[in-house]
Design an enzyme around this catalytic site. Structure first.
Site, PDB file in Angstrom:
ATOM      1  N   ASP A 227       0.871  -1.159   0.000  1.00 53.47           N
ATOM      2  CA  ASP A 227       0.000   0.000   0.000  1.00 53.47           C
ATOM      3  C   ASP A 227       0.921   1.225   0.000  1.00 53.47           C
ATOM      4  O   ASP A 227       2.127   1.100   0.251  1.00 53.47           O
ATOM      5  CB  ASP A 227      -0.884  -0.024   1.249  1.00 53.47           C
ATOM      6  CG  ASP A 227      -1.810   1.177   1.337  1.00 53.47           C
ATOM      7  OD1 ASP A 227      -2.324   1.609   0.291  1.00 53.47           O
ATOM      8  OD2 ASP A 227      -1.995   1.684   2.454  1.00 53.47           O
TER       9      ASP A 227
ATOM     10  N   ASP B 134      -0.084   5.119   1.016  1.00 56.15           N
ATOM     11  CA  ASP B 134      -0.309   6.067   2.104  1.00 56.15           C
ATOM     12  C   ASP B 134      -0.189   5.372   3.454  1.00 56.15           C
ATOM     13  O   ASP B 134      -0.874   4.378   3.714  1.00 56.15           O
ATOM     14  CB  ASP B 134      -1.694   6.714   1.974  1.00 56.15           C
ATOM     15  CG  ASP B 134      -1.842   7.508   0.687  1.00 56.15           C
ATOM     16  OD1 ASP B 134      -1.142   8.526   0.543  1.00 56.15           O
ATOM     17  OD2 ASP B 134      -2.635   7.111  -0.182  1.00 56.15           O
TER      18      ASP B 134
END
Length: 315
Positions: A31, A33
């Site tokens: 991922d 963020d």
């Protein structure tokens, strides 16, 4: 594969354990963020970790529900923050995967009404998918008298910081047609901002439209399996057993990994923390166990000693 290391379920790992895990995996899914960066600042050590993984021959892929920028802009951001090894084909955003779903899976024949930002619209247009043109409504326009576009075959909801009540009403009208598809880029409820503030996510907008239309959206992004299917369609030899999903949200990233048969790792630099993971692990509800990470690290910078050992052995 987690069981082969003798611990599964919310276990912190370090040093040799991380090295052994990385050696056993061909694909590393990140991922962005809260894992790779916070806003415009790379997480300490993340640049070296990502670049080292790529240089050591690992297939590194970025799987993000953030639909607010086209993939080309992601490449620019990666480069700006020092991730010089990252290429366009390694990036799978919920907006890009939504475009693939519309083009390749449902083979949409008609227009798409986008309740989202310009970046989402640009990804669809790049895939050759016609979107309803977003023209400025008359100042006094209401759902009673505004024009509705013809031949709308899908409504796609993403992050929309220019959402209006009229746009929501239009989307609700299009979804009165049972043949009109109802899609959402992702179902993230909110995103953290500095100072303890939050930003409502695509999931909050989707929920509003679900209530208004009486329908449920098909979610394209994590934790849906479709994003992993996108990766499998574009990379050869993707074996779930040889993949590691690294994220910061239990209800999104860990569930995504569980849904796709991947080992999962939680990093504590983002939204979810160890206490939440342990609560899910100890829950009597079996459905909560899908939210439990196999492994936990404080930060992906914990990978760095593993690379140093590998480099020393190769010299």
């Amino acid at each position: 594969m987690a069981g082969a290391f003798g611990f599964k379920g919310c276990q912190k790992i370090r040093g040799p354990q991380i090295r052994n895990l990385l050696e056993a995996k061909d694909f590393i899914l990140f991922d962005c963020d809260g894992v790779i960066w916070h806003g415009e600042k790379a997480i300490t050590g993340a640049v070296k970790v990502v670049n080292s993984l790529i240089r050591h021959g690992k297939n590194v892929v970025f799987v993000t529900n953030n639909c607010t920028r086209p993939r080309e802009n992601y490449v620019t951001k990666f480069c700006r923050l020092g991730f010089t090894e990252v290429m366009l084909e390694q990036i799978f955003s919920s907006s890009y995967c939504s475009a693939l779903y519309l083009r390749d899976v449902v083979k949409i024949r008609g227009q798409v009404f986008v309740m989202g930002c310009d970046a989402l619209r640009r990804e669809l247009q790049a895939a050759g998918i016609p979107c309803v043109e977003e023209e400025a409504d008359e100042p006094n326009a209401t759902i009673y008298n505004c024009p509705l576009a013809p031949d709308v075959k899908a409504v796609l909801v993403g992050h929309d910081d220019k959402l209006t009540f009229l746009k929501l009403a239009k989307a609700s009208c299009y979804l009165r047609d049972p043949e009109c598809l109802f899609l959402a880029t992702d179902n993230d409820p909110w995103h953290p901002l500095s100072g303890g503030r939050i930003l409502p996510g695509s999931g909050s907008l989707t929920a509003a439209l679900e209530v208004a239309s009486g329908r449920k959206a098909t979610v394209i992004g994590k934790p849906s399996r479709f994003m992993f299917e996108c990766i499998s369609s574009q990379f050869r030899g993707v074996d779930p057993a040889q993949c590691l999903m690294i994220g910061d949200r239990l209800e999104v990233d860990m569930l995504f990994g569980s849904n796709c048969g991947l080992d999962t790792m939680l990093t504590l630099t983002g939204v979810s923390q160890m206490e939440e993971a342990q609560e899910y692990r100890d829950s009597e509800l079996s459905t909560n166990h899908s939210l439990v990470p196999d492994y936990v690290v404080d930060t992906i910078a914990d990978f760095l000693p593993a690379f140093e050992e590998v480099d020393e052995q190769s010299n």
